[in-house]
Design an enzyme around this catalytic site. Structure first.
Site, PDB file in Angstrom:
ATOM      1  N   ASP A   1       0.882  -1.278  -0.214  1.00 27.63           N
ATOM      2  CA  ASP A   1       0.097  -0.124  -0.079  1.00 27.63           C
ATOM      3  C   ASP A   1       0.974   1.108  -0.164  1.00 27.63           C
ATOM      4  O   ASP A   1       1.956   1.048  -0.425  1.00 27.63           O
ATOM      5  CB  ASP A   1      -1.115  -0.255   1.034  1.00 27.63           C
ATOM      6  N   HIS A   2       0.043   2.419   0.147  1.00 27.59           N
ATOM      7  CA  HIS A   2       1.152   3.583   0.010  1.00 27.59           C
ATOM      8  C   HIS A   2       2.095   3.570   1.219  1.00 27.59           C
ATOM      9  O   HIS A   2       3.383   4.103   0.836  1.00 27.59           O
ATOM     10  CB  HIS A   2       0.062   4.869   0.514  1.00 27.59           C
TER      11      HIS A   2
ATOM     12  N   CYS B   1       3.305  -3.028   4.163  1.00 30.75           N
ATOM     13  CA  CYS B   1       2.490  -1.769   4.357  1.00 30.75           C
ATOM     14  C   CYS B   1       3.284  -1.041   5.275  1.00 30.75           C
ATOM     15  O   CYS B   1       4.553  -1.222   5.704  1.00 30.75           O
ATOM     16  CB  CYS B   1       1.110  -2.016   4.698  1.00 30.75           C
ATOM     17  N   GLY B   2       2.630   0.063   6.196  1.00 28.40           N
ATOM     18  CA  GLY B   2       3.186   0.711   7.271  1.00 28.40           C
ATOM     19  C   GLY B   2       4.006  -0.052   8.420  1.00 28.40           C
ATOM     20  O   GLY B   2       5.096  -0.044   8.613  1.00 28.40           O
ATOM     21  N   THR B   3       3.082  -1.017   8.769  1.00 27.09           N
ATOM     22  CA  THR B   3       3.428  -1.914   9.768  1.00 27.09           C
ATOM     23  C   THR B   3       3.462  -3.317   9.448  1.00 27.09           C
ATOM     24  O   THR B   3       4.280  -4.162  10.263  1.00 27.09           O
ATOM     25  CB  THR B   3       2.420  -1.780  11.056  1.00 27.09           C
ATOM     26  N   GLY B   4       2.915  -3.747   8.474  1.00 25.34           N
ATOM     27  CA  GLY B   4       2.779  -5.178   8.073  1.00 25.34           C
ATOM     28  C   GLY B   4       1.831  -5.842   8.631  1.00 25.34           C
ATOM     29  O   GLY B   4       1.293  -6.981   8.270  1.00 25.34           O
ATOM     30  N   ILE B   5       1.028  -5.277   9.658  1.00 22.56           N
ATOM     31  CA  ILE B   5      -0.165  -5.840  10.423  1.00 22.56           C
ATOM     32  C   ILE B   5      -1.099  -6.159   9.489  1.00 22.56           C
ATOM     33  O   ILE B   5      -1.939  -7.086   9.409  1.00 22.56           O
ATOM     34  CB  ILE B   5      -0.499  -5.003  11.664  1.00 22.56           C
ATOM     35  N   GLY B   6      -1.614  -5.150   9.032  1.00 18.02           N
ATOM     36  CA  GLY B   6      -2.713  -5.128   8.202  1.00 18.02           C
ATOM     37  C   GLY B   6      -2.820  -5.970   6.823  1.00 18.02           C
ATOM     38  O   GLY B   6      -3.685  -6.869   6.696  1.00 18.02           O
TER      39      GLY B   6
ATOM     40  N   HIS C   1       9.458 -24.037   9.870  1.00 21.91           N
ATOM     41  CA  HIS C   1       8.442 -24.712  10.638  1.00 21.91           C
ATOM     42  C   HIS C   1       7.039 -24.415  10.026  1.00 21.91           C
ATOM     43  O   HIS C   1       6.181 -25.260  10.545  1.00 21.91           O
ATOM     44  CB  HIS C   1       8.734 -24.017  12.224  1.00 21.91           C
TER      45      HIS C   1
ATOM     46  N   ARG D   1       6.248 -33.463  12.241  1.00 27.89           N
ATOM     47  CA  ARG D   1       5.758 -32.534  13.322  1.00 27.89           C
ATOM     48  C   ARG D   1       5.170 -31.215  12.822  1.00 27.89           C
ATOM     49  O   ARG D   1       4.029 -30.901  13.208  1.00 27.89           O
ATOM     50  CB  ARG D   1       6.563 -32.406  14.513  1.00 27.89           C
ATOM     51  N   HIS D   2       5.943 -30.687  11.990  1.00 24.93           N
ATOM     52  CA  HIS D   2       5.632 -29.399  11.419  1.00 24.93           C
ATOM     53  C   HIS D   2       4.507 -29.450  10.253  1.00 24.93           C
ATOM     54  O   HIS D   2       3.539 -28.777  10.221  1.00 24.93           O
ATOM     55  CB  HIS D   2       6.655 -28.502  10.563  1.00 24.93           C
TER      56      HIS D   2
END
Length: 142
Positions: free
Chosen positions: A8-9, A65-70, A98, A133-134
């Site tokens: 994004d921007h 993005c700005g934080t990567g969270i969105g 993993h 396991r993974h």
């Protein structure tokens, strides 16, 4: 390896540095946008990258993005997507080994370009371990 990248921007400037780096490394990269620093909606670009993963046109994706969270929240709404928010090299390595993450998410306002490129290189150069396991753990949410 085929990659898809979107932003994004907030990630627009970093994306261009990443594209130059990936081209220098010889990756086949599709840039799905955004195409300017004008305000835009991150879920549009998260969906475009996940569509490339689903269609097989890309093996892995990168979202900025700005934080990567969105971006990570939006991408993980899609079935079969394992998007990992990574702001350090250890997490990038661990999530490929993993979790078999198929999309790397980063925040341009969190990491600078030098660290971002190290995170990307680690993510792209680390294979999934294929440990039982993974595979079993991933099967719970795939």
């Amino acid at each position: 390896m085929k990659l898809a990248i979107g932003c994004d921007h907030g990630g627009y400037e970093l994306k261009h540095e990443v594209l130059e780096h990936l081209a220098a490394r010889g990756f086949d990269v599709t840039d799905v946008g955004c195409d300017s620093a004008a305000s835009c909606d991150y879920p549009i670009y998260a969906k475009k990258v996940t569509d490339f993963i689903h269609s097989g046109e890309a093996e892995l994706g990168i979202l900025i993005c700005g934080t990567g969270i969105g971006m990570s929240m939006a991408a993980n709404k899609e079935p079969g997507i394992r998007a990992a928010l990574c702001h350090d090299v250890f997490s990038a390595k661990a999530t490929r080994e993993h979790n078999d993450a198929n999309i790397l998410c980063m925040g341009a306002r969190v990491v600078g370009p030098g660290l971002a490129l190290m995170i990307i290189d680690t993510f792209l150069d680390t294979p999934f371990s294929n440990d039982e396991r993974h595979k079993r753990r991933i099967a719970y949410y795939s």
